[in-house]
Design a protein around this motif. Structure first.
Motif, PDB file in Angstrom:
ATOM      1  N   MET A 376       0.828  -1.208   0.000  1.00 49.57           N
ATOM      2  CA  MET A 376       0.000   0.000   0.000  1.00 49.57           C
ATOM      3  C   MET A 376       0.862   1.258   0.000  1.00 49.57           C
ATOM      4  O   MET A 376       0.536   2.247  -0.683  1.00 49.57           O
ATOM      5  CB  MET A 376      -0.925  -0.025   1.223  1.00 49.57           C
ATOM      6  N   ARG A 377       1.959   1.263   0.735  1.00 48.43           N
ATOM      7  CA  ARG A 377       2.844   2.430   0.748  1.00 48.43           C
ATOM      8  C   ARG A 377       3.381   2.708  -0.662  1.00 48.43           C
ATOM      9  O   ARG A 377       3.415   3.853  -1.120  1.00 48.43           O
ATOM     10  CB  ARG A 377       4.005   2.211   1.715  1.00 48.43           C
ATOM     11  N   ARG A 378       3.807   1.653  -1.312  1.00 47.72           N
ATOM     12  CA  ARG A 378       4.349   1.806  -2.667  1.00 47.72           C
ATOM     13  C   ARG A 378       3.273   2.325  -3.615  1.00 47.72           C
ATOM     14  O   ARG A 378       3.533   3.177  -4.482  1.00 47.72           O
ATOM     15  CB  ARG A 378       4.887   0.446  -3.128  1.00 47.72           C
ATOM     16  N   THR A 623      -7.821  -6.724   3.549  1.00 50.92           N
ATOM     17  CA  THR A 623      -8.550  -7.630   2.666  1.00 50.92           C
ATOM     18  C   THR A 623      -9.042  -6.899   1.423  1.00 50.92           C
ATOM     19  O   THR A 623      -8.893  -7.371   0.302  1.00 50.92           O
ATOM     20  CB  THR A 623      -9.750  -8.264   3.384  1.00 50.92           C
ATOM     21  N   THR A 624      -9.625  -5.723   1.622  1.00 43.03           N
ATOM     22  CA  THR A 624     -10.186  -4.965   0.499  1.00 43.03           C
ATOM     23  C   THR A 624      -9.273  -3.841   0.031  1.00 43.03           C
ATOM     24  O   THR A 624      -9.502  -3.267  -1.030  1.00 43.03           O
ATOM     25  CB  THR A 624     -11.537  -4.342   0.910  1.00 43.03           C
ATOM     26  N   ASP A 625      -8.253  -3.505   0.830  1.00 38.35           N
ATOM     27  CA  ASP A 625      -7.317  -2.415   0.540  1.00 38.35           C
ATOM     28  C   ASP A 625      -8.003  -1.061   0.447  1.00 38.35           C
ATOM     29  O   ASP A 625      -7.600  -0.180  -0.322  1.00 38.35           O
ATOM     30  CB  ASP A 625      -6.504  -2.715  -0.724  1.00 38.35           C
ATOM     31  N   ASP A 626      -9.045  -0.892   1.249  1.00 37.90           N
ATOM     32  CA  ASP A 626      -9.639   0.420   1.464  1.00 37.90           C
ATOM     33  C   ASP A 626      -8.962   1.067   2.673  1.00 37.90           C
ATOM     34  O   ASP A 626      -8.520   0.373   3.593  1.00 37.90           O
ATOM     35  CB  ASP A 626     -11.138   0.295   1.751  1.00 37.90           C
ATOM     36  N   VAL A 627      -8.904   2.386   2.689  1.00 36.32           N
ATOM     37  CA  VAL A 627      -8.412   3.128   3.855  1.00 36.32           C
ATOM     38  C   VAL A 627      -9.529   4.052   4.316  1.00 36.32           C
ATOM     39  O   VAL A 627      -9.992   4.913   3.566  1.00 36.32           O
ATOM     40  CB  VAL A 627      -7.148   3.941   3.534  1.00 36.32           C
ATOM     41  N   GLU A 652      -7.132   5.604  -5.250  1.00 33.12           N
ATOM     42  CA  GLU A 652      -6.294   5.147  -6.361  1.00 33.12           C
ATOM     43  C   GLU A 652      -5.240   4.147  -5.875  1.00 33.12           C
ATOM     44  O   GLU A 652      -4.964   3.138  -6.533  1.00 33.12           O
ATOM     45  CB  GLU A 652      -5.618   6.340  -7.031  1.00 33.12           C
ATOM     46  N   ALA A 653      -4.652   4.432  -4.693  1.00 29.61           N
ATOM     47  CA  ALA A 653      -3.656   3.510  -4.139  1.00 29.61           C
ATOM     48  C   ALA A 653      -4.287   2.159  -3.839  1.00 29.61           C
ATOM     49  O   ALA A 653      -3.668   1.107  -4.060  1.00 29.61           O
ATOM     50  CB  ALA A 653      -3.041   4.098  -2.874  1.00 29.61           C
ATOM     51  N   THR A 657      -3.130  -1.403  -5.375  1.00 30.98           N
ATOM     52  CA  THR A 657      -2.765  -2.510  -4.479  1.00 30.98           C
ATOM     53  C   THR A 657      -3.566  -3.752  -4.815  1.00 30.98           C
ATOM     54  O   THR A 657      -3.031  -4.865  -4.837  1.00 30.98           O
ATOM     55  CB  THR A 657      -2.982  -2.112  -3.011  1.00 30.98           C
ATOM     56  N   ARG A 658      -4.861  -3.578  -5.089  1.00 32.34           N
ATOM     57  CA  ARG A 658      -5.681  -4.735  -5.448  1.00 32.34           C
ATOM     58  C   ARG A 658      -5.190  -5.382  -6.741  1.00 32.34           C
ATOM     59  O   ARG A 658      -5.201  -6.611  -6.869  1.00 32.34           O
ATOM     60  CB  ARG A 658      -7.151  -4.317  -5.575  1.00 32.34           C
TER      61      ARG A 658
END
Length: 868
Positions: A376-378, A623-627, A652-653, A657-658
């Motif tokens: 996620m950071r990347r 799991t979903t890569d939501d923040v 967008e991140a 990631t997904r």
């Protein structure tokens, strides 16, 4: 030790003449000094690693109790005592060699590191045959299993597990065990004296014999060892084997001792469990006594009296089990060298300039060091190149325990290595006392109704009528919705059904609550006192290496996971937060750093936070890569435009990631909205046995400025901790990193390692067969057997291939050699992990080409970019 080999040992004429059917002969075979036995009992119990309950399940090093021994020696101990493996089967390494993931150079360098003269071709040929099967110290019941059709070993484990599940129940049972006020051993003696299950095994007289067992657990252990004739040389291994036979419950009782030790106390429950297991061996032996069993058991004891085999260095012996382990250790080392070679190549190719940009970043986001956060950071840095990301332990340096609104119990939100110092309680921010009281009363009523409804559903007189008359109508819509993935996300614990506006203002408070539902334990402080806040805030910022260059908005992003019907859900949350999500920690620290008085004090200590800087908490769903961002309602209105931009970058991140995780999840054919929909549906699918692979693949820990790793695709395999030693004058931050986050990362790494190399002993088997025990204690695989520990196979394997690579952690620290060595010398745990080969350590120099490896006893060895 191999049971068949032991049982085939020939008896001497003297042994044959003196052997009788009487148990008393064994009774007088040897005496055991109480003080010496106490030492052996303590040593055996210390070999067991603890396991945490499901609601705060955290990664545990299953070999923590053997950390004082070299890795290879620990492998020999586990093999000898419990028949356990610490290495993968040879066929696995053969696949790695044939696929080119382990090269001849890796094998050659591994041989040099292990002190072996074997050539790569010789090592490769050794993978064509498996190592000799592990034996293990045979318990009396195991010997009897080979002689009788009855499976006494399984029976004994089932009876012990049945009793422990009832004794330690955490709220699942409607009918409580009547001996809760007694110790484990005392309650078992009462239980076993009334248990008619032995009658079904043809041994009805056992119940009466239980009453004659010693009342003191240690006396029972001594009596059992003496009457069974266990030779003194084998007592420690026999005790260890007995605990490993009920290894899950041994780990649970070891947790009770661990928690007591954290506050300077002691707990003997694990010793009582050991007494129960040995009592069963004694009871079975006495009631099944006959010449052939006595003869066989004497042969076993004669074999146990032999001195344990000490593992030899790899490749230096021609035959035997020690050579097997030497080859296996060499293959493991070669696989680790192959990974290290690739990672070092990436690190040396990256730019080494760690100087901060003079331009103020448009935003900063501090994530947990978790390997999933690396991806996620990347992605966020790709979506917003002007952003700066940081890595820090997910509890953000605040050792707290949290009481959610309406709850009665606190849960730790700190690494299990630490004892929380503060208890914070959730409240409705800005609500008056009357409204808060109404919310609390509502929750208590709901909890009472829930408890009554559960009692009705589970009651002996009502459960069948409930299922037939009402069950299908009440639960059919939910079953259909869950099966089709239509269900809504699982509500948070202690959800008060508040309106959306009020629910958004429920947050942990720094202050002492106005309600009596939240009381501090003796070892904790209620709220965070004002006199502690400045020092706590300073330590947090220095620990993050964030003392200047603040953006206007600084996000503190914890992480958690979304899944349903998953007993191991907490294991996918934040290990640094004690198996909880990082939400509470992020919100507490953000509130702390936004306090005007704290900022004034920080400025006096050399950390000047601009007046327009605001700390904002968030939570990354891995799991979903939501923040999700919290407490935005109290954000000043002039941040509205920036907040909207940040939300778009995070969105967008998440999409990026997904896409990177799609291959890992085998969703390669999907992208964009279709991929997002599929992943969200998976997170709500009650039949999904692999909601995410969590930390599978973890292999490295890097503590360095972000510039050292920025732009490198680390594959979601590295724990990333930001650290700048040049701002760490006394190296206190380095010491904290090495003694807390690095140890936690090592525990995670070794839990995955142990669960993969020997899932039967260090994992939890097939998730499909899991049944929760005692409310949240753990799981059984099926409806009987021992409490399972570690990870299920589905967390490691996708049905076709392994998703994890079993490697010991490789740690890379960018810091001076002298400072690192000083910390190692002062901390025994770190010294044990490094000197005994449980962890690899590298030092990053200031330029990209400077990397050194620490070899125990040899110092620091330069590592060249083209190889090790």
């Amino acid at each position: 030790m191999n049971l068949t080999a032991l049982s085939n040992l020939a008896l001497t004429p003297v042994e044959a003449m003196t052997m009788t059917e009487e148990i008393e002969v064994t009774d007088a075979s040897h005496a055991i000094a109480p003080s010496w036995l106490d030492t052996q009992i303590t040593a055996a119990c210390d070999r067991i690693a603890p396991v945490w309950p499901l609601d705060r399940f955290v990664a545990v090093n299953p070999f923590h109790g053997l950390r004082q021994a070299p890795f290879q020696e620990a492998a020999a101990i586990m093999r000898r005592a419990a028949g356990a493996r610490l290495y993968m089967p040879r066929a696995y390494y053969r696949e790695q060699i044939e696929a080119g993931r382990i090269t001849p150079d890796d094998l050659r360098q591994a041989a040099a590191l292990c002190g072996s003269q074997l050539e790569p071709d010789d090592i490769a040929r050794a993978t064509a045959s498996e190592a000799h099967p592990a034996g293990g110290v045979p318990l009396l019941t195991a010997v009897l299993d080979e002689m009788d059709a009855d499976r006494w070993s399984s029976f004994v484990v089932d009876r012990i597990s049945h009793h422990c599940a009832a004794y330690f129940d955490m709220g699942q049972a409607t009918w409580k065990q009547p001996w809760q006020g007694m110790s484990l051993y005392a309650s078992w003696r009462r239980f076993a004296a009334l248990d008619f299950s032995t009658t079904m095994m043809g041994q009805g007289g056992m119940r009466a014999r239980v009453k004659a067992l010693p009342e003191n657990p240690r006396d029972c252990i001594r009596s059992a060892l003496t009457r069974l004739g266990i030779p003194n040389a084998a007592v420690l291994d026999y005790l260890h084997a007995a605990l490993m036979d009920v290894g899950g419950w041994a780990a649970w009782t070891r947790l009770l001792r661990w928690q007591a030790e954290l506050v300077g106390e002691s707990d003997a429950t694990i010793e009582e469990l050991l007494a129960i297991r040995l009592a069963w061996d004694l009871l079975v032996y006495e009631h099944k006594a006959r010449p052939e069993l006595t003869r066989r058991w004497r042969a076993v004891c004669a074999g146990l009296a032999q001195a344990p085999v000490v593992p030899e260095p790899a490749g230096q012996a021609d035959a035997g089990p020690s050579t097997d382990q030497g080859i296996d250790h060499l293959l493991l080392t070669a696989q680790e060298l192959a990974y290290q070679r690739r990672l070092i190549g990436q690190l040396t190719a990256a730019r080494g300039d760690d100087q901060e940009s003079p331009v103020r970043p448009v935003m900063q986001a501090a994530f947990c060091i978790d390997v999933r956060s690396e991806v996620m950071r990347r992605s966020l840095e790709t979506a917003c190149p002007q952003a700066q990301t940081l890595g820090f332990a997910g509890f953000f340096g605040a050792p707290i325990e949290v009481v959610p609104l309406g709850a009665a119990q606190a849960k730790p939100h700190a690494p299990v290595l630490l004892s929380p110092g503060y208890r914070v309680c959730s409240e409705i921010q800005g609500a008056d006392g009357a409204r808060s009281d109404r919310a609390l009363n509502t929750q208590r009523r709901r909890m009472g109704i829930s408890k009554s409804w559960k009692a009705f559903k589970m009651g002996a007189s009502s459960c069948f009528s409930f299922v037939e008359a009402a069950g299908i109508w009440l639960y059919a819509p939910k079953l259909i919705g869950d099966s089709l993935g239509w269900s809504r996300p699982v509500p948070a614990p202690n959800d008060l059904r508040l309106d959306a506006e009020a629910a958004s203002r429920v947050a942990p408070s720094l202050d002492v609550p106005a309600h009596d539902h939240c009381c501090a334990a003796p070892e904790t402080t209620l709220g965070i006192p004002e006199e502690d806040r400045l020092s706590l805030a300073e330590g947090i910022l220095r620990g993050m290496s964030l003392t200047e260059g603040f953006a206007r908005l600084v996000l503190l992003v914890g992480h958690g996971s979304t899944s349903v019907n998953n007993p191991y859900a907490a294991g996918l949350d934040c290990g640094a937060c004690g198996g909880q999500t990082g939400e509470a920690s992020a919100r507490v620290v953000a509130a702390l750093l936004n306090e005007p008085r704290v900022r004034e004090g920080l400025a006096e200590r050399g950390i000047a936070i601009p007046a327009d800087t605001w700390f904002l908490p968030g939570l990354h769903d891995t799991t979903t890569d939501d923040v999700r961002l919290f407490d935005t309602a109290i954000l000043p209105s002039d941040y509205a435009e920036e907040l909207a931009e940040i939300r778009s970058w995070l969105k967008e991140a998440g999409a990026l990631t997904r896409m990177q995780r799609a291959t890992f999840l085998r969703l390669d054919g999907l992208s964009g909205r279709g991929l997002e929909t599929r992943i969200r549906r998976r997170s709500r699918d009650w039949s999904q046995i692999r909601p995410e692979w969590g930390l599978a693949g973890n292999a490295a820990f890097i503590a360095a400025p972000r510039a050292r790793t920025q732009g490198i695709d680390l594959g979601g395999r590295s724990f990333l901790h930001d650290y700048d030693w040049q701002t760490d004058a006394d190296f206190k931050t380095l010491e904290l990193i090495m003694t807390a986050p690095l140890v936690v990362a090592t525990w995670i790494n070794l839990q995955y390692y142990g669960s993969m190399v020997d899932n039967r002993r260090f994992g939890s088997g097939n998730k499909v067969l899991h049944n929760v025990v005692g409310g949240a204690i753990g799981v059984l695989e099926g409806n009987a057997g021992d409490l399972r520990v570690g990870l299920p196979l589905q967390s490691l394997h996708d049905g076709q291939r392994w998703m994890h690579e079993p490697l010991r952690l490789s740690a890379f620290l960018q810091a001076p050699e002298a400072a690192i060595e000083d910390i190692i010398a002062r901390h025994e745990l770190i010294r044990q992990l490094l000197d005994n080969g449980w962890l690899h350590l590298f030092r990053l120099g200031e330029s990209g080409a400077e990397i050194e490896r620490r070899l125990p006893g040899q110092g620091w060895i330069s590592v060249l970019p083209e190889g090790l």
